[in-house]
Scaffold this motif. Structure first.
Motif, PDB file in Angstrom:
ATOM      1  N   LYS A 163     -19.279 -14.858  47.719  1.00 12.85           N
ATOM      2  CA  LYS A 163     -18.178 -14.211  48.438  1.00 12.85           C
ATOM      3  C   LYS A 163     -18.714 -13.403  49.624  1.00 12.85           C
ATOM      4  O   LYS A 163     -18.149 -13.435  50.702  1.00 12.85           O
ATOM      5  CB  LYS A 163     -17.409 -13.288  47.499  1.00 12.85           C
ATOM      6  CG  LYS A 163     -16.885 -13.964  46.270  1.00 12.85           C
ATOM      7  CD  LYS A 163     -15.545 -14.559  46.519  1.00 12.85           C
ATOM      8  CE  LYS A 163     -15.013 -15.150  45.228  1.00 12.85           C
ATOM      9  NZ  LYS A 163     -14.314 -16.369  45.448  1.00 12.85           N
ATOM     10  N   ALA A 187     -24.424 -23.286  38.227  1.00  8.58           N
ATOM     11  CA  ALA A 187     -23.718 -23.575  36.965  1.00  8.58           C
ATOM     12  C   ALA A 187     -24.455 -24.644  36.173  1.00  8.58           C
ATOM     13  O   ALA A 187     -24.579 -24.537  34.945  1.00  8.58           O
ATOM     14  CB  ALA A 187     -22.275 -24.005  37.261  1.00  8.58           C
ATOM     15  N   ALA A 202     -13.785 -18.733  35.687  1.00  5.51           N
ATOM     16  CA  ALA A 202     -13.574 -17.732  36.743  1.00  5.51           C
ATOM     17  C   ALA A 202     -14.533 -16.562  36.561  1.00  5.51           C
ATOM     18  O   ALA A 202     -15.043 -16.011  37.537  1.00  5.51           O
ATOM     19  CB  ALA A 202     -12.128 -17.248  36.734  1.00  5.51           C
ATOM     20  N   LEU A 233     -17.823 -17.617  37.864  1.00  2.00           N
ATOM     21  CA  LEU A 233     -17.778 -17.641  39.323  1.00  2.00           C
ATOM     22  C   LEU A 233     -17.855 -16.232  39.893  1.00  2.00           C
ATOM     23  O   LEU A 233     -18.566 -15.989  40.860  1.00  2.00           O
ATOM     24  CB  LEU A 233     -16.497 -18.338  39.800  1.00  2.00           C
ATOM     25  CG  LEU A 233     -16.313 -18.472  41.307  1.00  2.00           C
ATOM     26  CD1 LEU A 233     -17.451 -19.264  41.923  1.00  2.00           C
ATOM     27  CD2 LEU A 233     -14.981 -19.140  41.598  1.00  2.00           C
ATOM     28  N   THR A 234     -17.158 -15.300  39.268  1.00  5.71           N
ATOM     29  CA  THR A 234     -17.180 -13.910  39.717  1.00  5.71           C
ATOM     30  C   THR A 234     -18.589 -13.340  39.625  1.00  5.71           C
ATOM     31  O   THR A 234     -19.008 -12.552  40.468  1.00  5.71           O
ATOM     32  CB  THR A 234     -16.205 -13.054  38.887  1.00  5.71           C
ATOM     33  OG1 THR A 234     -14.899 -13.610  39.035  1.00  5.71           O
ATOM     34  CG2 THR A 234     -16.195 -11.620  39.332  1.00  5.71           C
ATOM     35  N   VAL A 248     -23.172 -22.716  44.102  1.00  4.10           N
ATOM     36  CA  VAL A 248     -22.505 -22.284  42.869  1.00  4.10           C
ATOM     37  C   VAL A 248     -22.560 -23.411  41.834  1.00  4.10           C
ATOM     38  O   VAL A 248     -22.819 -23.179  40.647  1.00  4.10           O
ATOM     39  CB  VAL A 248     -21.041 -21.866  43.158  1.00  4.10           C
ATOM     40  CG1 VAL A 248     -20.222 -21.754  41.881  1.00  4.10           C
ATOM     41  CG2 VAL A 248     -21.010 -20.546  43.921  1.00  4.10           C
ATOM     42  N   GLN A 282     -13.675 -24.292  43.051  1.00  2.83           N
ATOM     43  CA  GLN A 282     -14.933 -23.935  42.398  1.00  2.83           C
ATOM     44  C   GLN A 282     -14.752 -23.757  40.888  1.00  2.83           C
ATOM     45  O   GLN A 282     -15.622 -24.143  40.110  1.00  2.83           O
ATOM     46  CB  GLN A 282     -15.508 -22.677  43.039  1.00  2.83           C
ATOM     47  CG  GLN A 282     -15.953 -22.910  44.471  1.00  2.83           C
ATOM     48  CD  GLN A 282     -16.352 -21.641  45.204  1.00  2.83           C
ATOM     49  OE1 GLN A 282     -15.913 -20.553  44.853  1.00  2.83           O
ATOM     50  NE2 GLN A 282     -17.178 -21.791  46.224  1.00  2.83           N
ATOM     51  N   ILE A 283     -13.637 -23.204  40.479  1.00  4.64           N
ATOM     52  CA  ILE A 283     -13.367 -23.049  39.036  1.00  4.64           C
ATOM     53  C   ILE A 283     -13.254 -24.409  38.373  1.00  4.64           C
ATOM     54  O   ILE A 283     -13.839 -24.651  37.312  1.00  4.64           O
ATOM     55  CB  ILE A 283     -12.104 -22.194  38.808  1.00  4.64           C
ATOM     56  CG1 ILE A 283     -12.390 -20.738  39.188  1.00  4.64           C
ATOM     57  CG2 ILE A 283     -11.624 -22.309  37.354  1.00  4.64           C
ATOM     58  CD1 ILE A 283     -11.159 -19.847  39.209  1.00  4.64           C
ATOM     59  N   THR A 329     -20.334 -23.569  47.790  1.00  8.37           N
ATOM     60  CA  THR A 329     -19.823 -24.323  46.643  1.00  8.37           C
ATOM     61  C   THR A 329     -20.938 -25.147  46.025  1.00  8.37           C
ATOM     62  O   THR A 329     -21.078 -25.213  44.800  1.00  8.37           O
ATOM     63  CB  THR A 329     -18.637 -25.216  47.065  1.00  8.37           C
ATOM     64  OG1 THR A 329     -17.604 -24.370  47.590  1.00  8.37           O
ATOM     65  CG2 THR A 329     -18.099 -26.016  45.897  1.00  8.37           C
ATOM     66  N   THR A 370     -11.447 -20.924  45.700  1.00 14.28           N
ATOM     67  CA  THR A 370     -11.774 -20.447  44.352  1.00 14.28           C
ATOM     68  C   THR A 370     -11.300 -21.413  43.264  1.00 14.28           C
ATOM     69  O   THR A 370     -12.077 -21.738  42.364  1.00 14.28           O
ATOM     70  CB  THR A 370     -11.220 -19.022  44.127  1.00 14.28           C
ATOM     71  OG1 THR A 370     -11.846 -18.147  45.086  1.00 14.28           O
ATOM     72  CG2 THR A 370     -11.510 -18.525  42.730  1.00 14.28           C
ATOM     73  N   ILE A 428     -16.662 -25.909  37.977  1.00 17.34           N
ATOM     74  CA  ILE A 428     -17.425 -25.322  36.866  1.00 17.34           C
ATOM     75  C   ILE A 428     -16.942 -25.864  35.521  1.00 17.34           C
ATOM     76  O   ILE A 428     -17.755 -26.210  34.659  1.00 17.34           O
ATOM     77  CB  ILE A 428     -17.363 -23.782  36.920  1.00 17.34           C
ATOM     78  CG1 ILE A 428     -18.162 -23.275  38.128  1.00 17.34           C
ATOM     79  CG2 ILE A 428     -17.912 -23.161  35.632  1.00 17.34           C
ATOM     80  CD1 ILE A 428     -17.983 -21.799  38.422  1.00 17.34           C
TER      81      ILE A 428
END
Length: 122
Positions: free
Chosen positions: A80, A116, A70, A73-74, A112, A49-50, A109, A46, A53
């Motif tokens: 997930k 983004a 975050a 990402l959530t 994601v 990934q944060i 990843t 996580t 981003i």
């Protein structure tokens, strides 16, 4: 998106994906209970990934703090879910967990990251 932005996005996303794959593969090889492994690699992936981003935002001159990243990402909760499903099936075949877990971490990843990019490029 300019060619330079696209090049920079590729670099950021691929670096994060490689890092996530290494964490995912390494965590799967640790001989512990399955749910604990999932927690361990999630807590390490996580932040990767944060950071990805936040870095992608900078490419598009969008300033994000880690809390906002975050939240983005959530919002991509399917990542997930995908990791949980892949982890379950990988655990059914001895020795396959590292490959599947690492590949899943990298793929998610990567997804994601490009989601983004699409968001920032609007």
């Amino acid at each position: 998106m300019t060619d330079e932005q696209k090049k920079r996005c590729h670099e950021i996303i691929h670096a994060a994906s490689i890092s996530a794959a290494a964490v995912g593969a390494g965590a799967a090889s640790v001989p512990v209970v399955g749910s604990f492994v999932s927690l361990c690699d999630e807590s390490a992936i996580t932040p990767i990934q944060i950071t990805m981003i936040v870095s992608l935002g900078k490419v598009f001159d969008v300033s994000l703090d880690k809390t906002t990243a975050a939240s983005l990402l959530t919002g991509m909760v399917t990542a997930k879910v995908g990791r949980k499903v892949a982890g379950f099936f990988a655990g059914l075949v001895p020795g396959l967990g590292s490959v599947v877990n690492g590949g899943t971490a990298a793929s998610i990843t990567e997804g994601v990251g490009w989601a983004a990019v699409a968001y920032f490029d609007k």
